[in-house]
Design an enzyme around this catalytic site. Structure first.
Site, PDB file in Angstrom:
ATOM      1  N   ASP A   1      39.261  50.877  28.032  1.00 45.51           N
ATOM      2  CA  ASP A   1      40.406  51.044  27.148  1.00 45.51           C
ATOM      3  C   ASP A   1      40.861  49.751  26.470  1.00 45.51           C
ATOM      4  O   ASP A   1      41.983  49.637  26.013  1.00 45.51           O
ATOM      5  CB  ASP A   1      41.569  51.590  27.974  1.00 45.51           C
TER       6      ASP A   1
ATOM      7  N   GLU B   1      34.145  55.571  32.069  1.00 44.38           N
ATOM      8  CA  GLU B   1      35.537  55.699  32.546  1.00 44.38           C
ATOM      9  C   GLU B   1      36.389  56.466  31.520  1.00 44.38           C
ATOM     10  O   GLU B   1      37.483  56.053  31.132  1.00 44.38           O
ATOM     11  CB  GLU B   1      36.158  54.328  32.853  1.00 44.38           C
TER      12      GLU B   1
ATOM     13  N   GLU C   1      46.517  50.360  26.052  1.00 42.41           N
ATOM     14  CA  GLU C   1      45.306  50.994  26.589  1.00 42.41           C
ATOM     15  C   GLU C   1      45.328  52.516  26.502  1.00 42.41           C
ATOM     16  O   GLU C   1      44.289  53.148  26.288  1.00 42.41           O
ATOM     17  CB  GLU C   1      45.080  50.551  28.043  1.00 42.41           C
TER      18      GLU C   1
ATOM     19  N   HIS D   1      49.301  41.196  35.324  1.00 43.85           N
ATOM     20  CA  HIS D   1      48.962  40.679  33.995  1.00 43.85           C
ATOM     21  C   HIS D   1      49.309  41.613  32.833  1.00 43.85           C
ATOM     22  O   HIS D   1      49.079  41.287  31.677  1.00 43.85           O
ATOM     23  CB  HIS D   1      47.456  40.389  33.919  1.00 43.85           C
TER      24      HIS D   1
ATOM     25  N   ARG E   1      50.572  43.713  29.699  1.00 39.75           N
ATOM     26  CA  ARG E   1      51.429  43.363  28.557  1.00 39.75           C
ATOM     27  C   ARG E   1      52.828  43.968  28.673  1.00 39.75           C
ATOM     28  O   ARG E   1      53.824  43.336  28.328  1.00 39.75           O
ATOM     29  CB  ARG E   1      50.784  43.847  27.251  1.00 39.75           C
TER      30      ARG E   1
ATOM     31  N   HIS F   1      46.641  35.146  36.534  1.00 36.56           N
ATOM     32  CA  HIS F   1      45.881  35.435  35.303  1.00 36.56           C
ATOM     33  C   HIS F   1      46.117  34.309  34.293  1.00 36.56           C
ATOM     34  O   HIS F   1      47.239  33.818  34.174  1.00 36.56           O
ATOM     35  CB  HIS F   1      46.370  36.774  34.738  1.00 36.56           C
TER      36      HIS F   1
HETATM   37  C1  UD1 Z   1      43.206  42.631  28.383  1.00 35.87           C
HETATM   38  C2  UD1 Z   1      43.058  44.148  28.214  1.00 35.87           C
HETATM   39  C3  UD1 Z   1      43.592  44.869  29.459  1.00 35.87           C
HETATM   40  C4  UD1 Z   1      42.911  44.358  30.712  1.00 35.87           C
HETATM   41  C5  UD1 Z   1      43.060  42.841  30.798  1.00 35.87           C
HETATM   42  C6  UD1 Z   1      42.276  42.391  31.984  1.00 35.87           C
HETATM   43  C7  UD1 Z   1      43.334  44.882  25.891  1.00 35.87           C
HETATM   44  C8  UD1 Z   1      44.222  45.479  24.893  1.00 35.87           C
HETATM   45  N1  UD1 Z   1      43.878  44.602  27.090  1.00 35.87           N
HETATM   46  O1  UD1 Z   1      44.572  42.290  28.501  1.00 35.87           O
HETATM   47  O2  UD1 Z   1      43.327  46.259  29.333  1.00 35.87           O
HETATM   48  O3  UD1 Z   1      43.527  44.964  31.820  1.00 35.87           O
HETATM   49  O4  UD1 Z   1      42.551  42.230  29.595  1.00 35.87           O
HETATM   50  O5  UD1 Z   1      42.582  41.107  32.383  1.00 35.87           O
HETATM   51  O6  UD1 Z   1      42.178  44.681  25.613  1.00 35.87           O
HETATM   52  N2  UD1 Z   1      42.794  34.148  28.767  1.00 35.87           N
HETATM   53  C9  UD1 Z   1      42.145  32.951  29.067  1.00 35.87           C
HETATM   54  N3  UD1 Z   1      40.907  33.019  29.652  1.00 35.87           N
HETATM   55  C10 UD1 Z   1      40.290  34.187  29.939  1.00 35.87           C
HETATM   56  C11 UD1 Z   1      40.964  35.397  29.652  1.00 35.87           C
HETATM   57  C12 UD1 Z   1      42.204  35.356  29.053  1.00 35.87           C
HETATM   58  O7  UD1 Z   1      42.655  31.881  28.828  1.00 35.87           O
HETATM   59  O8  UD1 Z   1      39.171  34.173  30.464  1.00 35.87           O
HETATM   60  C13 UD1 Z   1      44.122  34.081  28.098  1.00 35.87           C
HETATM   61  C14 UD1 Z   1      43.994  33.715  26.600  1.00 35.87           C
HETATM   62  O9  UD1 Z   1      45.092  32.933  26.223  1.00 35.87           O
HETATM   63  C15 UD1 Z   1      44.073  35.094  25.947  1.00 35.87           C
HETATM   64  C16 UD1 Z   1      45.076  35.774  26.834  1.00 35.87           C
HETATM   65  O10 UD1 Z   1      44.752  35.362  28.170  1.00 35.87           O
HETATM   66  O11 UD1 Z   1      44.472  35.021  24.583  1.00 35.87           O
HETATM   67  C17 UD1 Z   1      45.128  37.265  26.761  1.00 35.87           C
HETATM   68  O12 UD1 Z   1      43.856  37.876  26.851  1.00 35.87           O
HETATM   69  P1  UD1 Z   1      43.711  39.397  26.353  1.00 35.87           P
HETATM   70  O13 UD1 Z   1      42.353  39.907  26.615  1.00 35.87           O
HETATM   71  O14 UD1 Z   1      44.193  39.499  24.929  1.00 35.87           O
HETATM   72  O15 UD1 Z   1      44.722  40.100  27.367  1.00 35.87           O
HETATM   73  P2  UD1 Z   1      45.391  41.522  27.368  1.00 35.87           P
HETATM   74  O16 UD1 Z   1      45.207  42.211  26.055  1.00 35.87           O
HETATM   75  O17 UD1 Z   1      46.765  41.388  27.884  1.00 35.87           O
HETATM   76  N1  UDP Z   2      39.692  40.366  40.003  1.00 33.49           N
HETATM   77  C1  UDP Z   2      38.888  39.225  40.117  1.00 33.49           C
HETATM   78  N2  UDP Z   2      39.485  38.016  40.323  1.00 33.49           N
HETATM   79  C2  UDP Z   2      40.834  37.871  40.409  1.00 33.49           C
HETATM   80  C3  UDP Z   2      41.643  39.025  40.252  1.00 33.49           C
HETATM   81  C4  UDP Z   2      41.038  40.252  40.043  1.00 33.49           C
HETATM   82  O1  UDP Z   2      37.658  39.324  40.057  1.00 33.49           O
HETATM   83  O2  UDP Z   2      41.298  36.745  40.616  1.00 33.49           O
HETATM   84  C5  UDP Z   2      39.024  41.668  39.765  1.00 33.49           C
HETATM   85  C6  UDP Z   2      39.472  42.839  40.612  1.00 33.49           C
HETATM   86  O3  UDP Z   2      38.703  42.958  41.786  1.00 33.49           O
HETATM   87  C7  UDP Z   2      39.279  44.037  39.687  1.00 33.49           C
HETATM   88  C8  UDP Z   2      39.400  43.431  38.305  1.00 33.49           C
HETATM   89  O4  UDP Z   2      39.334  42.033  38.444  1.00 33.49           O
HETATM   90  O5  UDP Z   2      37.981  44.599  39.795  1.00 33.49           O
HETATM   91  C9  UDP Z   2      40.671  43.840  37.647  1.00 33.49           C
HETATM   92  O6  UDP Z   2      40.776  43.170  36.439  1.00 33.49           O
HETATM   93  P1  UDP Z   2      42.160  42.990  35.704  1.00 33.49           P
HETATM   94  O7  UDP Z   2      43.269  43.043  36.702  1.00 33.49           O
HETATM   95  O8  UDP Z   2      41.987  41.769  34.859  1.00 33.49           O
HETATM   96  O9  UDP Z   2      42.190  44.233  34.734  1.00 33.49           O
HETATM   97  P2  UDP Z   2      42.566  45.790  34.916  1.00 33.49           P
HETATM   98  O10 UDP Z   2      41.896  46.319  36.117  1.00 33.49           O
HETATM   99  O11 UDP Z   2      44.056  45.863  35.024  1.00 33.49           O
HETATM  100  O12 UDP Z   2      42.097  46.397  33.648  1.00 33.49           O
END
Ligand code: UD1
Ligand code: UDP
Length: 378
Positions: A97, A119, A133, A210, A212, A244
Site C-alpha cells: 500500500d 497482500e 495507505e 512511524h 504519518r 525510524h
Molecule cells: C512509508 C510508507 C508506509 C510504511 C513506511 C515503512 C507510503 C505512503 N508510506 O512511510 O506505508 O509503513 O514507509 O517504514 O509509502 N528515511 C530515511 N532513511 C530511510 C527511510 C526513510 O532517512 O531508509 C526518512 C527520509 O527522511 C524520508 C522519510 O524517512 O523522506 C519518510 O520516508 P517515507 O517512505 O516517505 O515514509 P512514509 O510515507 O511515512
Molecule cells: N523492522 C526492522 N527493523 C526495525 C523495526 C522494524 O526490520 O528496526 C521490521 C519489522 O520486523 C517488520 C517491518 O520492519 O517486518 C515493519 O516495517 P515498518 O514498521 O517500517 O512498516 P509497516 O509494517 O508499518 O508498513
C-alpha cells in the site's frame, strides 16, 4: 519464458517481497526476473536486501529527506514506466500500500503489463487511517489482474467490492515466510551486544512507531506514556525502541525519551537483528502493520498504537490489542499485562492467523499456472 519485474520501495515491501524473489529465482528455467528498487527508503531498504542477499537490477535512488507523497509518487511513476518501456514484461509485482506500490501498479497499467498485487484486500474503510495507505490499496485493487490475499477476510473484502473470484488467491502473508528465514539466522554481534549489555533480567518491551497519522500530538502522547511506564517499572522492564529515521519521528522520540536509564533509543535494526530482538521480548508496542503479522508466530502479545487496524484476525484471535494513542489508556493497558501473568497469558496463542510460511510458493505457482492463452491483450 515468463518475464517478471518486482518493484520494491520501502522496508516492509523488501521484507515481504524477498521470499518471493528467492522463490522466483528457483525457477530460472521458466522465469526471467528483474528487480527494481525505487529506494523510497534508502538505508532501511538496503539493510533488508543485504539480509536476504538480493541485488537489484534497477535502482531509482529516489529518497530525499522528509519527502512528500507527491514527490515520491511522481518520480516512481516516471522511473518505473521507463523500465517497462525497455523490455516486454508479462507481470509487474507490487506489494501492499505504499507510494511505490501504487505508482508501480499505475505504471503497469499505463504500459499494459499485468499487475500482481501481493497482500491484497486489507481494508479499514477509513480514508484517513492508515493515511494514505488505505486509499493506495483500494486503488491498486482496481488495477490488479491477480490479487494475492493473505487471509480469507482480505479475500472477502475484495469479493464484496466485486473483484472477480477467479482472480483472488488466498496465500497467507509472505512476512511469515520471511520470519522463518530471519529466525534461522545467527544473531549478529550488534544485536547480541544490545541484548547482553542492556539490563539483564529485565523484561524487554520492544517499541516501534512511524505512521504519518500519528505525527505530532499522537506520537508525543505515545512517548509520554512510554516515559511514564519506564519510570513506573524502573526495576522490572527495559524499553528498546529502534527509532525510524523519519525526521518527524526522530524529533519527538529523542525529545521526550532521551536520557532515561531503562529506555534504549537505538538506530533501526536490520531485519534479522530486529527479529532476534523480538524473540527476546516480553511485549511489543507498535503502530506497524508488518509487526502485527509477525508477533503471533513468536507468541508475543502485540499492542497496537492505532485507532483501528486492517489486521483484524489478530484482534479476533486475541494475539493483539488496539491501544490507540491516548496516554492514559496506553499506561493502563500495558500495566495490566506487566502486573498480571494471567492477563498476559491471554494473548499467547498457538498459531499465526496471518500465514503458514508457504505464501511465496503459492504465489509463484499461481504465476506459473496462469492461463496465459486466455488473457486478452488489448
Ligand atoms: C512509508 C510508507 C508506509 C510504511 C513506511 C515503512 C507510503 C505512503 N508510506 O512511510 O506505508 O509503513 O514507509 O517504514 O509509502 N528515511 C530515511 N532513511 C530511510 C527511510 C526513510 O532517512 O531508509 C526518512 C527520509 O527522511 C524520508 C522519510 O524517512 O523522506 C519518510 O520516508 P517515507 O517512505 O516517505 O515514509 P512514509 O510515507 O511515512
Ligand atoms: N523492522 C526492522 N527493523 C526495525 C523495526 C522494524 O526490520 O528496526 C521490521 C519489522 O520486523 C517488520 C517491518 O520492519 O517486518 C515493519 O516495517 P515498518 O514498521 O517500517 O512498516 P509497516 O509494517 O508499518 O508498513
Amino acid at each position: 519464458m515468463l518475464n517478471i519485474l518486482v518493484v520494491i520501495g520501502t522496508r516492509p515491501e523488501a521484507i515481504k517481497l524477498s521470499p518471493i524473489v528467492l522463490e522466483l529465482q528457483k525457477h530460472s528455467d521458466k522465469i526471467y526476473v528483474e528487480i527494481c528498487i525505487t529506494a523510497q527508503h534508502r538505508s532501511l531498504l538496503d539493510d533488508v536486501l543485504i539480509n536476504f542477499n538480493i541485488t537489484s537490477d534497477h535502482d531509482l535512488d529516489l529518497m530525499s529527506d522528509n519527502q512528500t507523497l507527491e514527490e515520491i509518487s511522481s518520480k516512481s511513476l516516471t522511473g518505473i514506466s521507463s523500465i517497462l518501456k525497455q523490455r516486454s514484461f508479462d507481470w509487474i509485482l507490487v506489494q501492499g500500500d505504499t507510494s511505490t506500490a501504487l505508482s508501480a501498479a499505475l505504471s503497469g497499467f499505463y504500459n499494459r503489463v499485468k499487475v500482481g498485487h501481493i497482500e491484497a484486500g486489507l481494508r479499514t474503510y477509513n480514508k484517513w487511517e492508515p493515511y494514505p495507505e488505505e486509499i493506495n490499496r483500494q486503488l491498486i485493487s482496481k488495477i490488479a489482474d491477480l490479487h494475492f490475499a493473505p487471509t480469507l477476510s482480505a479475500k472477502n473484502n475484495l469479493s464484496a467490492e466485486g473483484v472477480e473470484e477467479e482472480t483472488i488467491i488466498v496465500t497467507g502473508n509472505t512476512v511469515v515466510d520471511s520470519l522463518a528465514i530471519a529466525s534461522d539466522s545467527q544473531p549478529s554481534k550488534h544485536i547480541q551486544n544490545i541484548l547482553d549489555t542492556n539490563h539483564p533480567n529485565k523484561k524487554i518491551i520492544a517499541i516501534t512507531a512511524h505512521r504519518r497519522e500519528n505525527f505530532g500530538k499522537p506520537l508525543t502522547m505515545i512517548c509520554e506514556a512510554i516515559k511514564k511506564l519506564a519510570n513506573k517499572y524502573h526495576n522490572e522492564c527495559h524499553f528498546i525502541y529502534p527509532v525510524h529515521p523519519n525526521p518527524n519521528v526522530q524529533g519527538t522520540a529523542y525529545n521526550v525519551l532521551n536520557n532515561i536509564s531503562n529506555i534504549s533509543l537505538i538506530e533501526p535494526l536490520d531485519y534479522f537483528d530486529f527479529i532476534h530482538l523480538l524473540k527476546q521480548s516480553f511485549l511489543i508496542i507498535t503502530d506497524s502493520g508488518g509487526i502485527q503479522e509477525e508477533a503471533p508466530s513468536l507468541q508475543i502479545p502485540v499492542f497496537i498504537l492505532r485507532n483501528n487496524t486492517e489486521r483484524t484476525e489478530g484482534i479476533q484471535n486475541k494475539v493483539g490489542l488496539i491501544l490507540g494513542t491516548d496516554k492514559e489508556n496506553i499506561i493502563t493497558e500495558v500495566s495490566k499485562v506487566i502486573d498480571s501473568e494471567s492477563e498476559y497469558h491471554q494473548y499467547i496463542q498457538a498459531s499465526n492467523p496471518y500465514g503458514d510460511g508457504q505464501a511465496s510458493t503459492r504465489i509463484v505457482n499461481k504465476l506459473l499456472s496462469y492461463p496465459y492463452s486466455e488473457f486478452v491483450e488489448s
